[in-house]
Design a protein around this motif. Structure first.
Motif, PDB file in Angstrom:
ATOM      1  N   ILE A  22       0.847  -1.195   0.000  1.00  0.00           N
ATOM      2  CA  ILE A  22       0.000   0.000   0.000  1.00  0.00           C
ATOM      3  C   ILE A  22       0.885   1.247   0.000  1.00  0.00           C
ATOM      4  O   ILE A  22       1.761   1.403   0.857  1.00  0.00           O
ATOM      5  N   THR A  23       0.625   2.147  -0.937  1.00  0.00           N
ATOM      6  CA  THR A  23       1.411   3.379  -1.053  1.00  0.00           C
ATOM      7  C   THR A  23       0.976   4.411  -0.021  1.00  0.00           C
ATOM      8  O   THR A  23       1.802   5.134   0.530  1.00  0.00           O
ATOM      9  N   ALA A  24      -0.335   4.505   0.251  1.00  0.00           N
ATOM     10  CA  ALA A  24      -0.852   5.454   1.245  1.00  0.00           C
ATOM     11  C   ALA A  24      -2.221   5.005   1.697  1.00  0.00           C
ATOM     12  O   ALA A  24      -2.966   4.350   0.947  1.00  0.00           O
ATOM     13  N   SER A  25      -2.570   5.361   2.932  1.00  0.00           N
ATOM     14  CA  SER A  25      -3.928   5.178   3.457  1.00  0.00           C
ATOM     15  C   SER A  25      -4.591   6.546   3.570  1.00  0.00           C
ATOM     16  O   SER A  25      -4.027   7.459   4.195  1.00  0.00           O
ATOM     17  N   LEU A  26      -5.750   6.700   2.968  1.00  0.00           N
ATOM     18  CA  LEU A  26      -6.508   7.940   3.031  1.00  0.00           C
ATOM     19  C   LEU A  26      -7.565   7.805   4.117  1.00  0.00           C
ATOM     20  O   LEU A  26      -8.350   6.854   4.103  1.00  0.00           O
ATOM     21  N   VAL A  27      -7.593   8.752   5.052  1.00  0.00           N
ATOM     22  CA  VAL A  27      -8.511   8.676   6.193  1.00  0.00           C
ATOM     23  C   VAL A  27      -9.420   9.893   6.159  1.00  0.00           C
ATOM     24  O   VAL A  27      -8.954  11.035   6.288  1.00  0.00           O
ATOM     25  N   SER A  28     -10.719   9.665   6.025  1.00  0.00           N
ATOM     26  CA  SER A  28     -11.656  10.769   5.821  1.00  0.00           C
ATOM     27  C   SER A  28     -11.870  11.605   7.081  1.00  0.00           C
ATOM     28  O   SER A  28     -12.006  12.825   6.987  1.00  0.00           O
TER      29      SER A  28
END
Length: 311
Positions: free
Chosen positions: A110-116
């Motif tokens: 995984i390159t990045a985790s996006l957290v809303s």
């Protein structure tokens, strides 16, 4: 107490008296709708061999529903997670109704985790630590990740950052925030527009219906797929300020001008009073009422993938 962040219309979270009425008063008086804590929700085994190789530039995007608001998004040679909640429970007591679509140990790199935003059903720190990827999220979230060794990029509404070859935009939603000892609305909430070479994707995060959908569609025209929440709406008098019902989600889709609707935020965790399997039934009825093309509507099984591309 002054709030650091507010919605576009100036509104903030429910007051304590309103929360108490919903959580305790109405329950004691028998005024809340009763429904089973579990329900059958479709799940398929993911194609791990396919997931191991993200689509290359120019080949569109692959979207895999992991349950609730969690997605594996792959495009332009990279893999992103959005709101990954991959454990068996949140807050210990709220257990999954259906297993995650892809267990953590079987995810591709995984390159990045996006957290809303910072609510526990969207920001699950143990899941994020297990994944180990840098975080992209809204303003004020940095304290949550202190000591985690996870890099964190904070964005204001309409802010952008690059994740490899992909541009990630943070956009408004109609919601609120609170976590542990942090006060209400000290950390920003929002959604994401993910822009690659041949796909533009939207994930709303948690949101009520609001006029901001039209502005998101205006600023980011040509959204190929919109991941929109259809659950956690009952009782409406309390939930409508923070979550959409299926009919409102269909209107949001129209406002965005998106090409495909992907349903999320239903069937995984029992958070509100409607039956776990009711939201897709209402969504289907509203879609039929509008006589819209069926090929634009996607209610994926947990673990199922969909390929999308511009045009």
């Amino acid at each position: 107490m002054a709030l650091r962040f507010k919605n576009l219309d100036g509104s903030g979270p429910h007051g304590f008296d309103t929360v108490f009425k919903w959580a305790v008063g109405d329950k004691l008086r028998g005024l809340r709708r009763k429904s089973p804590s579990r329900a059958p929700v479709p799940r398929v085994e993911p194609d791990l061999a396919a997931l191991a190789t993200p689509p290359a530039p120019g080949q569109g995007a692959r979207l895999t529903w992991l349950g609730h608001a969690s997605w594996l998004v792959q495009l332009d040679g990279i893999s992103l997670l959005i709101d990954p909640v991959l454990r068996d429970a949140i807050n210990v007591v709220i257990r999954r109704n259906v297993p995650t679509g892809v267990p953590t140990e079987k995810l591709p790199p995984i390159t990045a985790s996006l957290v809303s935003h910072n609510h526990y059903d969207h920001l699950d720190l143990p899941s994020l630590k297990d994944v180990g990827a840098p975080i992209v999220t809204g303003l004020g979230q940095m304290p949550v990740f202190k000591g985690s060794r996870l890099g964190c990029t904070e964005l204001d509404w309409w802010g952008s950052t690059k994740v490899g070859p992909v541009t990630v935009h943070y956009v408004p939603s109609q919601h609120w925030s609170r976590r542990a000892l942090a006060g209400p609305n000290e950390m920003l909430w929002g959604g994401f527009v993910i822009e690659g070479s041949s796909a533009r994707l939207y994930h709303s995060g948690d949101t009520a219906y609001f006029e901001g959908f039209k502005e998101i569609g205006r600023r980011h025209p040509g959204i190929d797929a919109a991941m929109l929440p259809i659950g956690a709406y009952d009782p409406a008098w309390f939930m409508s300020k923070q979550h959409m019902n299926p009919e409102e989600a269909v209107q949001a889709f129209e406002d965005l001008g998106a090409s495909r609707f992907l349903a999320m935020h239903w069937g995984t965790f029992k958070l509100t009073d409607e039956p776990l399997d009711e939201p897709p039934q209402r969504l289907d009825a509203e879609w039929s009422r509008r006589h819209w093309p069926r090929e634009k509507l996607h209610v994926l099984a947990v673990g199922q993938s969909l390929h999308v591309q511009q045009g």
